[in-house]
Each structure stands twice: as C-alpha cells, then as structure tokens.
Design a protein around this motif. Structure first.
Motif, short mmCIF file in Angstrom:
data_model
loop_
_atom_site.label_atom_id
_atom_site.label_comp_id
_atom_site.label_asym_id
_atom_site.label_seq_id
_atom_site.Cartn_x
_atom_site.Cartn_y
_atom_site.Cartn_z
N GLU A 117 31.92 10.57 -0.39
CA GLU A 117 31.21 11.37 0.63
C GLU A 117 31.39 12.85 0.34
O GLU A 117 32.51 13.33 0.12
N HIS A 118 30.28 13.60 0.37
CA HIS A 118 30.34 15.04 0.15
C HIS A 118 30.84 15.73 1.41
O HIS A 118 30.29 15.52 2.49
N THR A 178 34.14 15.75 -2.95
CA THR A 178 33.83 14.41 -2.46
C THR A 178 35.14 13.73 -2.10
O THR A 178 36.16 13.93 -2.77
N ARG A 202 27.18 17.84 6.96
CA ARG A 202 28.29 17.14 6.31
C ARG A 202 29.54 17.30 7.15
O ARG A 202 29.48 17.88 8.21
#
Length: 155
Positions: free
Chosen positions: A134-135, A130, A18
């Motif tokens: 999106e994390h 988030t 991520r």
C-alpha cells in the motif's frame, strides 16, 4: 527469543488519497471531529481551531496543505489527530492537529516492510513509501509545524 528491536509501533492515519504513516510517539491523542471552530478568511489548509486540554490548536487539512482539496470527513468516521511537534518551536507550539478521513489504526512494522517509492511527493510529504504493497506518505512534520505557527500568529 525473537529480536523485536527493529520493530516500530506506528499509526496509519487515513487521508483522502492515501494514508499517513507516523511512529506512535508522534501522536498525542485521537479526538472526535465535532469541535472545530472555523475562522473567517483562513487559508484553504486551515480548517479552524480545536480547544484541546486548555490549548487552542490549529486544525490542518493535510490534503489541502499538500496542494489538494480540503475536506471535512464524511459521516462520523473522521477524527482529529493531535500530533506532538518536534521542531525548534516546540516550546511555543508543542502540538498541532490534523483532520483524518477515517479512524487511525495501529500497526507494528519492521524495516523490511517499508519500501521507498518514487511517487510524486507534495510539500507536506517527507517521503513516499509502500507498506505491504500500500502506498503511504510519511509526513513532513516540520512543514506542518510551520503552517501551524503561521495559523497561531494570525489568530
């Protein structure tokens, strides 16, 4: 007149799983990944050292510090993010370095664009959030500083 007092300039830094989210003021510089000097018998999270502006900085793999696998970036997209330290050891360790898995990007975020989530966090994560779906991870800079201090003492 628009109220921009609640807008924070940030940097999104790509990692393997991520991205990291940091305020712009946390990032001193983004440099090429070409000049890491490796160490023998280093812990998995320590990729080596970077000579940056006359200082020797430990280069940390955020992924490995978080319990994952240390990876050097593929191709020429990886960079090293030189971060300003914020902890009590700032005078002895004003900077540390984290290898990225891509080119960081700048963004401007309002507080309503960032939502806390209950994703499992690793030791290098302060918080999981988030951003526009999106994390992303907000890193635990104090934990990274402790790793950098450990690396500095063993060199």
């Amino acid at each position: 007149m628009n109220d921009t007092s609640h807008i924070l300039p940030c940097v999104m830094i790509p990692m393997s799983e991520r991205q990291l989210l940091l305020p712009n003021v946390s990032v001193a510089e983004i440099v090429d990944c070409n000049h890491i000097e490796t160490r023998d018998d280093a812990p998995a999270w320590l990729l080596g050292d970077l000579d940056w502006r006359g200082q020797r900085l430990p280069v940390i793999s955020y992924d490995a510090a978080n319990g994952g696998e240390a990876r050097m970036p593929a191709g020429n997209r990886g960079r090293i993010a030189v971060l300003n330290t914020i902890g009590k050891n700032h005078s002895s360790l004003p900077f540390l370095a984290v290898v990225t898995q891509g080119i960081p990007s700048q963004t401007r975020l309002a507080s309503d664009q960032v939502q806390t989530v209950d994703d499992e966090a690793g030791p290098a994560d302060l918080m999981m959030v988030t951003v526009e779906g999106e994390h992303v991870s907000i890193p635990n800079l104090e934990y990274l500083e402790q790793l950098a201090l450990e690396a500095a003492r063993t060199h």
